[in-house]
Motif scaffolding. Structure first.
Motif, PDB file in Angstrom:
ATOM      1  N   ALA A  13       7.360  -5.942   3.212  1.00  0.00           N
ATOM      2  CA  ALA A  13       5.792  -6.529   2.820  1.00  0.00           C
ATOM      3  C   ALA A  13       6.013  -7.422   1.646  1.00  0.00           C
ATOM      4  CB  ALA A  13       4.875  -5.219   2.583  1.00  0.00           C
ATOM      5  N   ARG A  14       4.921  -8.273   1.617  1.00  0.00           N
ATOM      6  CA  ARG A  14       5.066  -9.491   0.661  1.00  0.00           C
ATOM      7  C   ARG A  14       4.016  -8.863  -0.458  1.00  0.00           C
ATOM      8  NH1 ARG A  14       8.190 -13.798   1.777  1.00  0.00           N
ATOM      9  NH2 ARG A  14       7.789 -14.581  -0.529  1.00  0.00           N
ATOM     10  N   PHE A  15       2.803  -8.616  -0.175  1.00  0.00           N
ATOM     11  CA  PHE A  15       1.602  -8.197  -1.116  1.00  0.00           C
ATOM     12  C   PHE A  15       1.303  -6.638  -0.953  1.00  0.00           C
ATOM     13  CE2 PHE A  15       1.427 -12.657   0.022  1.00  0.00           C
ATOM     14  CZ  PHE A  15       0.927 -13.369  -1.438  1.00  0.00           C
ATOM     15  N   PHE A  16       1.389  -6.106  -2.442  1.00  0.00           N
ATOM     16  CA  PHE A  16       1.042  -4.660  -2.255  1.00  0.00           C
ATOM     17  C   PHE A  16      -0.085  -4.402  -3.173  1.00  0.00           C
ATOM     18  CE2 PHE A  16       5.218  -3.439  -0.968  1.00  0.00           C
ATOM     19  CZ  PHE A  16       5.949  -4.254  -0.793  1.00  0.00           C
ATOM     20  N   PHE A  17      -1.243  -3.840  -2.481  1.00  0.00           N
ATOM     21  CA  PHE A  17      -2.453  -3.270  -2.939  1.00  0.00           C
ATOM     22  C   PHE A  17      -2.547  -1.879  -3.206  1.00  0.00           C
ATOM     23  CE2 PHE A  17      -5.101  -7.222  -2.523  1.00  0.00           C
ATOM     24  CZ  PHE A  17      -4.390  -8.146  -1.800  1.00  0.00           C
ATOM     25  N   GLY A  18      -2.984  -1.619  -4.453  1.00  0.00           N
ATOM     26  CA  GLY A  18      -2.906  -0.007  -4.504  1.00  0.00           C
ATOM     27  C   GLY A  18      -3.543   0.236  -5.997  1.00  0.00           C
ATOM     28  N   TYR A  19      -3.587   1.735  -6.170  1.00  0.00           N
ATOM     29  CA  TYR A  19      -3.965   1.880  -7.550  1.00  0.00           C
ATOM     30  C   TYR A  19      -2.488   1.857  -8.391  1.00  0.00           C
ATOM     31  CZ  TYR A  19      -5.147   5.924 -10.573  1.00  0.00           C
ATOM     32  OH  TYR A  19      -5.544   7.003 -11.565  1.00  0.00           O
ATOM     33  N   ALA A  60      -3.036  -4.707  -8.271  1.00  0.00           N
ATOM     34  CA  ALA A  60      -3.460  -3.199  -8.824  1.00  0.00           C
ATOM     35  C   ALA A  60      -4.704  -3.184  -8.857  1.00  0.00           C
ATOM     36  CB  ALA A  60      -2.691  -2.926 -10.171  1.00  0.00           C
ATOM     37  N   SER A  61      -5.406  -1.920  -8.668  1.00  0.00           N
ATOM     38  CA  SER A  61      -6.847  -1.748  -8.888  1.00  0.00           C
ATOM     39  C   SER A  61      -7.259  -0.253  -9.308  1.00  0.00           C
ATOM     40  CB  SER A  61      -7.634  -2.347  -7.530  1.00  0.00           C
ATOM     41  OG  SER A  61      -7.017  -1.667  -6.559  1.00  0.00           O
ATOM     42  N   ASP A  62      -8.337  -0.062  -9.602  1.00  0.00           N
ATOM     43  CA  ASP A  62      -8.753   1.097 -10.389  1.00  0.00           C
ATOM     44  C   ASP A  62      -8.724   2.161  -8.961  1.00  0.00           C
ATOM     45  OD1 ASP A  62      -9.010   2.925 -12.083  1.00  0.00           O
ATOM     46  OD2 ASP A  62     -11.184   2.686 -12.413  1.00  0.00           O
ATOM     47  N   ASN A  63      -8.780   3.496  -9.497  1.00  0.00           N
ATOM     48  CA  ASN A  63      -8.780   4.332  -8.191  1.00  0.00           C
ATOM     49  C   ASN A  63     -10.463   4.881  -7.586  1.00  0.00           C
ATOM     50  OD1 ASN A  63      -9.945   6.016 -10.380  1.00  0.00           O
ATOM     51  ND2 ASN A  63      -8.724   7.814  -9.772  1.00  0.00           N
ATOM     52  N   GLU A  90     -11.998   2.308  -6.435  1.00  0.00           N
ATOM     53  CA  GLU A  90     -12.346   0.884  -5.933  1.00  0.00           C
ATOM     54  C   GLU A  90     -11.605   0.821  -4.536  1.00  0.00           C
ATOM     55  OE1 GLU A  90     -10.690  -1.980  -8.682  1.00  0.00           O
ATOM     56  OE2 GLU A  90     -12.203  -1.465 -10.158  1.00  0.00           O
ATOM     57  N   GLU A  91     -11.469   2.038  -3.688  1.00  0.00           N
ATOM     58  CA  GLU A  91     -11.040   1.835  -2.471  1.00  0.00           C
ATOM     59  C   GLU A  91     -11.296   1.004  -1.436  1.00  0.00           C
ATOM     60  OE1 GLU A  91     -11.923   4.522  -4.039  1.00  0.00           O
ATOM     61  OE2 GLU A  91     -10.091   5.953  -4.269  1.00  0.00           O
ATOM     62  N   LEU A  92     -12.718   0.815  -1.295  1.00  0.00           N
ATOM     63  CA  LEU A  92     -13.148  -0.163  -0.358  1.00  0.00           C
ATOM     64  C   LEU A  92     -12.873  -1.610  -0.539  1.00  0.00           C
ATOM     65  CD1 LEU A  92     -14.644  -0.094   2.213  1.00  0.00           C
ATOM     66  CD2 LEU A  92     -16.798  -0.292   1.212  1.00  0.00           C
ATOM     67  N   SER A  93     -13.171  -2.048  -1.961  1.00  0.00           N
ATOM     68  CA  SER A  93     -12.960  -3.194  -2.324  1.00  0.00           C
ATOM     69  C   SER A  93     -11.371  -3.621  -2.081  1.00  0.00           C
ATOM     70  CB  SER A  93     -13.498  -3.887  -3.627  1.00  0.00           C
ATOM     71  OG  SER A  93     -12.764  -3.095  -4.696  1.00  0.00           O
ATOM     72  N   ARG A  94     -10.582  -2.843  -2.660  1.00  0.00           N
ATOM     73  CA  ARG A  94      -9.153  -2.949  -2.337  1.00  0.00           C
ATOM     74  C   ARG A  94      -8.986  -2.969  -0.907  1.00  0.00           C
ATOM     75  NH1 ARG A  94      -6.683   2.176  -3.758  1.00  0.00           N
ATOM     76  NH2 ARG A  94      -7.244   1.444  -5.795  1.00  0.00           N
ATOM     77  N   ALA A  95      -9.398  -2.309   0.062  1.00  0.00           N
ATOM     78  CA  ALA A  95      -9.146  -2.398   1.339  1.00  0.00           C
ATOM     79  C   ALA A  95      -9.506  -3.847   1.919  1.00  0.00           C
ATOM     80  CB  ALA A  95     -10.004  -1.368   2.165  1.00  0.00           C
ATOM     81  N   LYS A  96     -10.639  -4.410   1.494  1.00  0.00           N
ATOM     82  CA  LYS A  96     -11.264  -5.471   1.846  1.00  0.00           C
ATOM     83  C   LYS A  96     -10.260  -6.671   1.562  1.00  0.00           C
ATOM     84  CE  LYS A  96     -16.229  -4.434   1.762  1.00  0.00           C
ATOM     85  NZ  LYS A  96     -17.543  -4.514   1.112  1.00  0.00           N
ATOM     86  N   ASP A  97      -9.834  -6.826   0.265  1.00  0.00           N
ATOM     87  CA  ASP A  97      -9.069  -7.773  -0.170  1.00  0.00           C
ATOM     88  C   ASP A  97      -7.724  -7.879   0.413  1.00  0.00           C
ATOM     89  OD1 ASP A  97     -10.833  -8.118  -2.231  1.00  0.00           O
ATOM     90  OD2 ASP A  97      -9.806  -7.082  -3.818  1.00  0.00           O
ATOM     91  N   ALA A  98      -7.213  -6.304   0.790  1.00  0.00           N
ATOM     92  CA  ALA A  98      -5.775  -6.703   1.502  1.00  0.00           C
ATOM     93  C   ALA A  98      -5.846  -7.012   2.817  1.00  0.00           C
ATOM     94  CB  ALA A  98      -5.417  -4.948   1.384  1.00  0.00           C
ATOM     95  N   LEU A  99      -7.199  -6.790   3.476  1.00  0.00           N
ATOM     96  CA  LEU A  99      -7.366  -7.238   4.958  1.00  0.00           C
ATOM     97  C   LEU A  99      -7.813  -8.834   4.839  1.00  0.00           C
ATOM     98  CD1 LEU A  99      -9.564  -4.536   6.302  1.00  0.00           C
ATOM     99  CD2 LEU A  99      -7.657  -5.295   7.346  1.00  0.00           C
ATOM    100  N   ALA A 100      -8.462  -9.464   3.850  1.00  0.00           N
ATOM    101  CA  ALA A 100      -8.576 -10.899   3.906  1.00  0.00           C
ATOM    102  C   ALA A 100      -7.277 -11.272   3.747  1.00  0.00           C
ATOM    103  CB  ALA A 100      -9.412 -10.982   2.492  1.00  0.00           C
ATOM    104  N   MET A 101      -6.167 -10.715   2.900  1.00  0.00           N
ATOM    105  CA  MET A 101      -5.132 -11.452   2.633  1.00  0.00           C
ATOM    106  C   MET A 101      -4.206 -11.589   4.020  1.00  0.00           C
ATOM    107  SD  MET A 101      -2.916 -12.821   0.384  1.00  0.00           S
ATOM    108  CE  MET A 101      -2.977 -11.890  -1.628  1.00  0.00           C
ATOM    109  N   ALA A 102      -4.303 -10.143   4.557  1.00  0.00           N
ATOM    110  CA  ALA A 102      -3.604 -10.085   5.972  1.00  0.00           C
ATOM    111  C   ALA A 102      -4.035 -11.049   7.103  1.00  0.00           C
ATOM    112  CB  ALA A 102      -3.500  -8.675   6.400  1.00  0.00           C
ATOM    113  N   ALA A 103      -5.537 -11.289   7.041  1.00  0.00           N
ATOM    114  CA  ALA A 103      -6.165 -12.195   8.096  1.00  0.00           C
ATOM    115  C   ALA A 103      -5.583 -13.592   7.897  1.00  0.00           C
ATOM    116  CB  ALA A 103      -7.465 -11.947   7.975  1.00  0.00           C
TER     117      ALA A 103
END
Lengths: 254, 254
Positions: free
Chosen positions: B29-35, B52-55, B57-70
């Protein structure tokens, strides 16, 4: 002289899902006790010895392994999935408690593995994303009444339910009866996942609704995940559908 | 162009318990989203980017990761333990269901990991050796009444109970209240395991009886396993005691 006994979880059956600590323990042990299909997954050296037994012989297998370890050998007991989930770790503990004093001196350790429900859940989305339970549907070691009581308690309280050991030649009707029980409590539209051989070449993961779930489509290698009323199916056109249980839940039904 | 999103389970925190498929996915992988504490476990290359994001913030982290993958990137979302158990896989599914159509076209996969209750159970014997459930004690996403209902239903039906997210600064009283609830149903002699940081250098695994269980000894990194009335403790002299739940059980209490 007391030896060593390692209870090793080999995961669902895909070498890519075996942890490095499990692989190392396999390399180090000299005697391997297990159900034959699990032993068949190992690529052993000529100086390593297999002792295969049948899948209804957990307690005698545990005793044989402890006796060998108590003689000073480095012994492994192998399990598919995780050894602590309806597998060999409890049988080894039972044997230690009931066995001779020297078995308590054996250096026993357990190495966890990916258990079937986690492997199946990962392949389909996140059906275990909220509170869940795991129930063995085998009534060999507990009465069927207790299984029904647990199914009803779990479904009534909103747990997702993972069923292990759903069916076998000697236990042909139990899974169908479990679906009947659950239909009395859960909507017919509740998603049900049949996950067979997750991660292996013969993998088959299928989604049904509870009203249509057919117990004859399961076999011994199937782990079944029954959603809660909150569990959802996401259709994705050409991509496979996802099944997940949201992280949030509303209050108890009054 | 739609990319790829892999939800990766890193296990309890010991590199020896990370599966080979998870390690390979991290390498690819190239981009890593997580706590942040989970991202800190990774040994990334200069061409790999951490977000990195706070613990909470799961939903906004998931959205950011999906937007990047899309946008066509190879994106990883990392979770400790197993991503399907009170972790990121459900948040990613929630984001897909509520998000734009192109997120459904992303190639999403989840790689399972050793979840905390399996790691803790392996270190202490086989407390999950019979039917069990997993409950998140966090009332951030569900009402406390529902948690109490589930604790009582599970204990009443004889399930062993694994508690995730037992306590935090913002949720100081919930674990003590859970023990109080369970004391109304379970014997005070029921074994309770506090498993902190299993498999890591700061691991601490302790056995209490329910009557003496002190919620102040738990922290955010603790997974708590509460036995059923069948759960047993084996004393072994100089070796650590084992806690296990036998594979067999008697019928329902009438």
């Amino acid at each position: 002289m007391s030896g060593r006994l390692t209870v090793i979880g080999l995961g669902p059956g895909n070498a890519d899902q075996v942890t490095p600590e499990a692989s190392r323990a396999v390399a180090e042990a000299r005697f391997f006790f297990g159900y034959k299909p699990y032993l068949d997954r190992l690529d052993l050296r000529p100086d390593q010895t297999r002792v295969a037994s049948d899948n209804r012989e957990e307690l005698s297998r545990a005793k044989d392994a402890l006796a060998m370890a108590a003689q000073g050998h480095n012994v492994a007991v192998v399990s598919g999935g995780d050894p602590g989930v309806f597998a060999m770790a409890a049988a080894v503990c039972e044997a230690i408690e009931a066995g001779p004093a020297e078995w308590r001196a054996v250096d026993v350790s357990t190495l966890p593995g990916i258990t079937a429900m986690l492997a199946v859940a990962a392949r389909i989305g996140a059906p275990l994303g909220h509170d869940f339970c795991a129930i063995s549907l085998s009534d060999n070691l507990k009465p069927w009444d207790l299984i029904e009581l647990r199914l009803l308690a779990a479904a009534g309280a909103g747990f997702v339910i993972a069923l292990y050991n759903p069916i076998s030649k000697a236990r042909p009707w139990q899974l169908g009866r479990a679906f009947e029980c659950l239909t009395a409590i859960l909507p017919g539209t509740t998603p049900v996942v049949f996950g067979r051989a997750a991660g292996r070449p013969d993998e088959r993961i299928e989604i049904f609704l509870l009203a249509d779930a057919d117990s004859e489509k399961a076999d011994m290698a199937t782990c079944i995940i029954i959603g809660s009323p909150e569990t959802r199916i996401i259709k994705r056109g050409e991509r496979p559908a996802l099944v997940y249980t949201p992280r949030s839940a509303a209050g108890p039904r009054k």
